[in-house]
Design a protein around this motif. Structure first.
Motif, PDB file in Angstrom:
ATOM      1  N   GLN A  43       0.840  -1.202   0.000  1.00  0.00           N
ATOM      2  CA  GLN A  43       0.000   0.000   0.000  1.00  0.00           C
ATOM      3  C   GLN A  43       0.875   1.252   0.000  1.00  0.00           C
ATOM      4  OE1 GLN A  43      -3.465   0.098   0.267  1.00  0.00           O
ATOM      5  NE2 GLN A  43      -3.626   2.298   0.400  1.00  0.00           N
ATOM      6  N   THR A  47       1.492   4.373  -3.000  1.00  0.00           N
ATOM      7  CA  THR A  47       1.430   5.807  -2.738  1.00  0.00           C
ATOM      8  C   THR A  47       2.772   6.468  -3.056  1.00  0.00           C
ATOM      9  OG1 THR A  47      -0.184   5.374  -0.993  1.00  0.00           O
ATOM     10  CG2 THR A  47       0.835   7.543  -1.010  1.00  0.00           C
ATOM     11  N   ASN A  50       3.215   7.583  -6.641  1.00  0.00           N
ATOM     12  CA  ASN A  50       2.613   8.902  -6.910  1.00  0.00           C
ATOM     13  C   ASN A  50       3.523  10.018  -6.400  1.00  0.00           C
ATOM     14  OD1 ASN A  50       0.374   7.587  -7.951  1.00  0.00           O
ATOM     15  ND2 ASN A  50      -0.812   7.789  -6.075  1.00  0.00           N
ATOM     16  N   THR A  87      -1.063  13.839  -0.438  1.00  0.00           N
ATOM     17  CA  THR A  87      -0.385  12.555  -0.608  1.00  0.00           C
ATOM     18  C   THR A  87       0.575  12.282   0.544  1.00  0.00           C
ATOM     19  OG1 THR A  87      -0.554  12.779  -3.012  1.00  0.00           O
ATOM     20  CG2 THR A  87       1.029  11.183  -2.185  1.00  0.00           C
ATOM     21  N   TYR A  90      -1.363  11.523   3.802  1.00  0.00           N
ATOM     22  CA  TYR A  90      -1.901  10.165   3.766  1.00  0.00           C
ATOM     23  C   TYR A  90      -0.790   9.158   4.037  1.00  0.00           C
ATOM     24  CZ  TYR A  90      -3.682   5.774   1.951  1.00  0.00           C
ATOM     25  OH  TYR A  90      -4.034   4.454   1.824  1.00  0.00           O
ATOM     26  N   LEU A  91       0.322   9.328   3.375  1.00  0.00           N
ATOM     27  CA  LEU A  91       1.434   8.396   3.518  1.00  0.00           C
ATOM     28  C   LEU A  91       2.006   8.422   4.932  1.00  0.00           C
ATOM     29  CD1 LEU A  91       3.191   6.334   2.134  1.00  0.00           C
ATOM     30  CD2 LEU A  91       4.618   8.176   1.278  1.00  0.00           C
TER      31      LEU A  91
END
Length: 157
Positions: A43, A47, A50, A87, A90-91
């Motif tokens: 997962q 990410t 990106n 991003t 989230y990471l």
């Protein structure tokens, strides 16, 4: 009187037994340090792809700064690099608790430098923009180094 001496002897024996049990007992088993599962790493790596793409767009920002194209500098920060904060946030939340603080600090530093580039663009200050661009690259790379890979999977030495 005899009862009093029995109490003293009994108290002394209980103290000795308790001391022996406490000193000879084994410590509680310590939990292994937390590690990422293979699913978590997968997962995270999705990410990161990106994020790496956004890192690859940073030289375009430098070109815009070098050309002193100030409107495009601001537009680029808020446009193509606009998803960077989301991003990275989230990471960062996907990382282990002991890694989150360092990642959050690196991300905050990066965003501060991007904000300074934006301010420099508004003021048409090339030196401030290029200095903060270089610092932003350092922060970006520092953040990416904190991201786990297959070597951080649980059960992998």
């Amino acid at each position: 009187m005899l009862m009093r001496s029995y109490r003293s002897i009994l108290a002394l024996m209980l103290a000795l037994v308790t001391t022996c049990l406490v000193s000879c007992g084994s410590p509680a088993a310590t939990a292994p340090p937390p590690a990422y599962t293979s699913q978590q790493v997968e997962q995270i790596q999705r990410t990161v792809s990106n994020l790496s793409e956004l890192r690859g767009k940073m030289p375009v920002l430098k070109t815009k700064i070098d050309n002193r194209d100030w409107v495009d500098v601001s537009t680029y920060i808020h446009g193509p690099l606009g998803s960077l904060r989301r991003t990275m946030s989230y990471l960062t939340r996907q990382l282990l608790p002991q890694d989150q603080k360092a990642a959050s600090e690196a991300a905050d530093d990066l965003f501060e430098h991007l904000q300074q580039i934006n301010t420099a663009a508004e003021n048409r200050n090339y030196q401030l923009a290029i200095t903060n661009y270089q610092e932003a690259l350092i922060d970006f790379d520092r953040y990416l180094k904190l991201i786990p890979d297959a070597s951080n999977v649980a059960g992998v030495a």
